[in-house]
Design an enzyme around this catalytic site. Sequence first.
Site, PDB file in Angstrom:
ATOM      1  CG  ASP A 121      -7.598  30.845  -5.391  1.00  0.00           C
ATOM      2  OD1 ASP A 121      -8.005  30.722  -4.218  1.00  0.00           O
ATOM      3  OD2 ASP A 121      -6.758  31.686  -5.725  1.00  0.00           O
ATOM      4  CG  ASN A 159      -5.310  24.452   1.555  1.00  0.00           C
ATOM      5  OD1 ASN A 159      -5.827  23.885   0.596  1.00  0.00           O
ATOM      6  ND2 ASN A 159      -4.853  25.690   1.468  1.00  0.00           N
TER       7      ASN A 159
END
Length: 233
Positions: free
Chosen positions: A11, A59
């Site tokens: 991340d 996503n």
Amino acid sequence: MYNLHVAIIMDGNGRWAQRRGLPRTAGHIEGAKAVNEVVETAARAGIRALTLYAFSADNWGRPNTEVAALMRLLRRYLMTETGRCIEQSIRINIIGRRDRLSQSLVHAIEQSERLTASCTGMHLRIAVDYSAQYSIVEAARRAGADLDVDSNRFQELLDEVDHSAAPAGAVDLLIRTGAEKRLSDFLLWQCAYAELFFADCMWPEFGESGLRAALDYYAARQRRFGKVAEAGS
Ligand code: FPP
């Protein structure tokens, strides 16, 4: 040597880029370079399996340009790094759904998996269009009315759903960069007893030193798997 399954939630690419006044996709490009460094370090350290979260099922909700850039990067990674993986005897496996990926990406995945199928070193798994909840529901559906299904059999069904070419088993160490502490639908079943390591740095900054710090943290943990510590340990 570490007989470990390490999983990483990579991340912070977007924030890394934004802090430098760059587009988010520049962060993903830098993130892909960081993947190379961490894969090499992990293989040298003797880690058995490394699972990287590259693209979650959620996503798909990002802007089209970002999704397209990530898909391009993944395809390029497979096309350029497969040779290097063969040299280091790293077996590549992409886990997750394939029915929503482009034909050219599926082709690159199949080629990388085929070319590295007999590699006996580290098992590099890259999660693409992955959702642990989807996998668990789908495995449960396949288990159907099988009353004998136990956790080992269920894990096999999960591997089947995930296109996991070889069983990687339970995660020993889960790492998340980007200063967030959440699991984001990643390997929920496999992380039942995982040790958790959260790094404040963004993924492009993690690199060799970050992985070494995480492995040192892991080495100092005492794992009890719900039992009590053995006398003298
Ligand atoms: C999360 O950061 C990262 C991703 C969704 C993509 C991860 C992809 C790579 C590291 C590069 C491609 C991968 C391979 C294996 C070649 P974010 O964008 O959510 O960051 P933010 O939280 O700062 O916005």
